[in-house]
Write a protein that holds these residues in place. Structure first.
Motif, mmCIF file in Angstrom:
data_model
loop_
_atom_site.group_PDB
_atom_site.id
_atom_site.type_symbol
_atom_site.label_atom_id
_atom_site.label_comp_id
_atom_site.label_asym_id
_atom_site.label_seq_id
_atom_site.Cartn_x
_atom_site.Cartn_y
_atom_site.Cartn_z
ATOM 1 N N THR A 98 28.063 -20.369 -15.582
ATOM 2 C CA THR A 98 27.379 -21.366 -16.745
ATOM 3 C C THR A 98 26.084 -21.221 -16.770
ATOM 4 O O THR A 98 25.420 -22.045 -17.292
ATOM 5 C CB THR A 98 28.045 -22.916 -16.524
ATOM 6 O OG1 THR A 98 27.455 -23.134 -14.996
ATOM 7 C CG2 THR A 98 29.507 -22.933 -16.505
ATOM 8 N N LYS A 134 24.730 -23.517 -19.325
ATOM 9 C CA LYS A 134 25.599 -23.593 -20.439
ATOM 10 C C LYS A 134 26.866 -24.518 -20.223
ATOM 11 O O LYS A 134 27.370 -24.837 -18.958
ATOM 12 C CB LYS A 134 26.224 -22.193 -20.940
ATOM 13 C CG LYS A 134 25.221 -21.357 -21.569
ATOM 14 C CD LYS A 134 25.638 -20.012 -21.563
ATOM 15 C CE LYS A 134 26.827 -19.710 -22.231
ATOM 16 N NZ LYS A 134 26.667 -20.144 -23.818
ATOM 17 N N SER A 135 27.695 -25.140 -21.107
ATOM 18 C CA SER A 135 28.701 -25.813 -21.076
ATOM 19 C C SER A 135 29.897 -25.135 -20.654
ATOM 20 O O SER A 135 30.943 -25.458 -20.262
ATOM 21 C CB SER A 135 28.837 -27.035 -22.134
ATOM 22 O OG SER A 135 29.141 -26.343 -23.156
ATOM 23 N N ASP A 136 29.908 -23.786 -21.087
ATOM 24 C CA ASP A 136 31.025 -23.106 -21.046
ATOM 25 C C ASP A 136 30.899 -21.609 -20.283
ATOM 26 O O ASP A 136 29.573 -21.509 -19.936
ATOM 27 C CB ASP A 136 31.380 -22.454 -22.382
ATOM 28 C CG ASP A 136 30.212 -21.418 -23.092
ATOM 29 O OD1 ASP A 136 29.267 -22.026 -23.200
ATOM 30 O OD2 ASP A 136 30.539 -20.266 -23.340
ATOM 31 N N ASP A 183 30.450 -17.900 -19.372
ATOM 32 C CA ASP A 183 30.157 -16.402 -19.914
ATOM 33 C C ASP A 183 30.479 -15.456 -18.912
ATOM 34 O O ASP A 183 30.503 -15.735 -17.717
ATOM 35 C CB ASP A 183 28.481 -16.262 -20.608
ATOM 36 C CG ASP A 183 28.661 -17.032 -21.773
ATOM 37 O OD1 ASP A 183 29.248 -17.326 -22.439
ATOM 38 O OD2 ASP A 183 27.585 -16.926 -22.447
ATOM 39 N N ASN A 212 32.735 -20.385 -26.264
ATOM 40 C CA ASN A 212 33.951 -20.874 -25.725
ATOM 41 C C ASN A 212 33.970 -20.253 -24.192
ATOM 42 O O ASN A 212 33.237 -19.328 -24.167
ATOM 43 C CB ASN A 212 35.204 -20.464 -26.353
ATOM 44 C CG ASN A 212 35.477 -21.191 -27.591
ATOM 45 O OD1 ASN A 212 34.849 -22.430 -27.703
ATOM 46 N ND2 ASN A 212 35.994 -20.552 -28.858
ATOM 47 N N ASP A 213 34.863 -20.373 -23.507
ATOM 48 C CA ASP A 213 34.778 -19.895 -22.108
ATOM 49 C C ASP A 213 35.466 -18.559 -22.232
ATOM 50 O O ASP A 213 36.357 -18.204 -22.944
ATOM 51 C CB ASP A 213 36.005 -20.896 -21.362
ATOM 52 C CG ASP A 213 35.246 -22.167 -20.696
ATOM 53 O OD1 ASP A 213 34.049 -22.112 -20.627
ATOM 54 O OD2 ASP A 213 36.143 -22.775 -20.411
ATOM 55 N N THR A 245 40.285 -15.911 -23.265
ATOM 56 C CA THR A 245 39.181 -16.727 -23.907
ATOM 57 C C THR A 245 40.070 -17.859 -24.852
ATOM 58 O O THR A 245 41.235 -17.618 -25.073
ATOM 59 C CB THR A 245 38.019 -15.999 -24.668
ATOM 60 O OG1 THR A 245 37.111 -17.029 -25.211
ATOM 61 C CG2 THR A 245 38.937 -15.581 -26.072
ATOM 62 N N GLU A 246 39.171 -18.877 -25.020
ATOM 63 C CA GLU A 246 40.065 -19.934 -25.922
ATOM 64 C C GLU A 246 40.408 -19.317 -27.282
ATOM 65 O O GLU A 246 39.524 -18.622 -27.960
ATOM 66 C CB GLU A 246 39.101 -21.254 -26.006
ATOM 67 C CG GLU A 246 38.937 -21.885 -24.684
ATOM 68 C CD GLU A 246 38.074 -22.999 -24.697
ATOM 69 O OE1 GLU A 246 38.325 -24.135 -25.183
ATOM 70 O OE2 GLU A 246 36.626 -22.932 -24.347
ATOM 71 N N TYR A 250 44.597 -20.274 -24.292
ATOM 72 C CA TYR A 250 43.772 -19.145 -24.018
ATOM 73 C C TYR A 250 44.783 -17.690 -24.391
ATOM 74 O O TYR A 250 46.108 -18.057 -24.259
ATOM 75 C CB TYR A 250 43.635 -19.177 -22.520
ATOM 76 C CG TYR A 250 42.361 -19.965 -22.290
ATOM 77 C CD1 TYR A 250 41.102 -19.386 -22.147
ATOM 78 C CD2 TYR A 250 42.618 -21.265 -22.167
ATOM 79 C CE1 TYR A 250 39.934 -20.335 -21.615
ATOM 80 C CE2 TYR A 250 41.657 -22.247 -21.763
ATOM 81 C CZ TYR A 250 40.302 -21.686 -21.732
ATOM 82 O OH TYR A 250 39.325 -22.564 -21.205
#
Length: 298
Positions: A87, A96-98, A100, A125-126, A142-143, A149
């Motif tokens: 993150t 970040k909130s997701d 990478d 997204n994640d 990934t979402e 996912y």
């Protein structure tokens, strides 16, 4: 070892929350993740242990981790790069909130500074659990909207990763598929499927074969591997004979025929099998016999 048991009890598997083990190609380095135990403030840190003079060193935070939330380390097949998720901010600023996908170069027993894999692969997204094949193709999850996912691939062409696409075939469903280990030759994948009709618990490990670029429906690896709790983060040993994975199984007894003593109860809570994540291992040949992976690889 015909059913899964704790791996490296007391060194890697402990009373803490351990995930996703990876190895260097020479087998002398192990990296894995230790997470906190809260649901509202997730934080993951990558640890490393090295084999020196025949003994494994005490795990320490890897040189590139410990400041931001980092997880899912994976050595590429030649051991020159280590991929992971984070993150950390792409530029200066807040995290970040997701998650990478990032990587570090590995040379002369040292890791470089982390490098972002770029927005061709990463999204808002994640992106989770990267693994790389001998062809250089990147597999991850990934979402995907309301479906949870899905498993994705970013092909390595013209010296760069291309825009990710879902895996072809029947492997992705309306349920959730994530945490996929791809074999180096891309002949099979082991992944976690959640809420399938044949799940033993909330998430089980499944095996899918690649038939001409189309991935078949996942086959449950059975109760020698899977439990009534979450089973995820598969990884194979370098010789492809041993399956490692993360499980949250809690097999400690809580006797009710008489009151527990303080020491008895604290021993349960401080044991590895206290319901937090641990690394397990099993001889994969005992799980699937002489067919499947081994027939295809000979």
């Amino acid at each position: 070892m015909d059913s899964a048991t704790l791996f490296a009890d007391g060194l890697i598997s402990s009373r803490l929350n351990e995930y996703n083990l990876t190895f260097s190609p020479d087998g002398n380095i192990r990296l894995y993740t230790i997470a906190n135990n809260t649901s509202t403030n997730r934080f993951y840190t990558i640890f490393i242990t090295r084999k020196e003079q025949g003994r494994w060193t005490k795990p320490q935070i890897a040189s590139f981790s410990g400041q931001f939330s980092d997880a899912d380390p994976f050595f590429d097949p030649i051991g020159k790069k280590l991929y992971f998720i984070s993150t950390r901010p792409i530029t200066t600023g807040v995290s970040k909130s997701d998650f990478d996908i990032w990587y570090v170069d590995y040379e002369n027993e040292k890791f470089s500074l982390p490098k972002h894999l770029g927005n061709e692969v990463n999204s808002m997204n994640d992106e989770l659990y990267p693994t790389v094949s001998e062809k250089g193709n990147l597999f991850f999850s990934t979402e995907n909207g309301s479906k949870g996912y899905d498993l994705m691939v970013s092909r390595y062409e013209k010296h760069k990763f291309q825009r990710p696409v879902p895996l072809n075939g029947s492997i992705n469903t309306t349920k959730t598929e994530f945490d996929a280990f791809v074999s180096p030759d891309e002949s099979f994948i082991i992944y976690t499927g959640m809420n399938y009709a044949d799940n033993h618990g909330s998430g089980d490990l499944y095996l899918s074969f690649n038939k001409g670029g189309f991935w078949g429906k996942g086959k449950n690896l059975g109760n020698k591997v899977n439990s009534s709790d979450m089973d995820q983060c598969p990884m194979l040993s370098n010789d492809r004979k041993t399956l490692f994975f993360t499980s949250f199984r809690d097999s400690q007894p809580y006797p009710n025929d008489k009151p527990m003593t303080t020491d008895e109860y604290l021993n349960i809570l401080n044991s590895a099998l206290n319901g937090l994540g641990n690394i397990f291992w099993v001889d994969l040949r005992q799980v699937i016999g002489a067919s499947g992976i081994y027939k295809q690889s000979n």
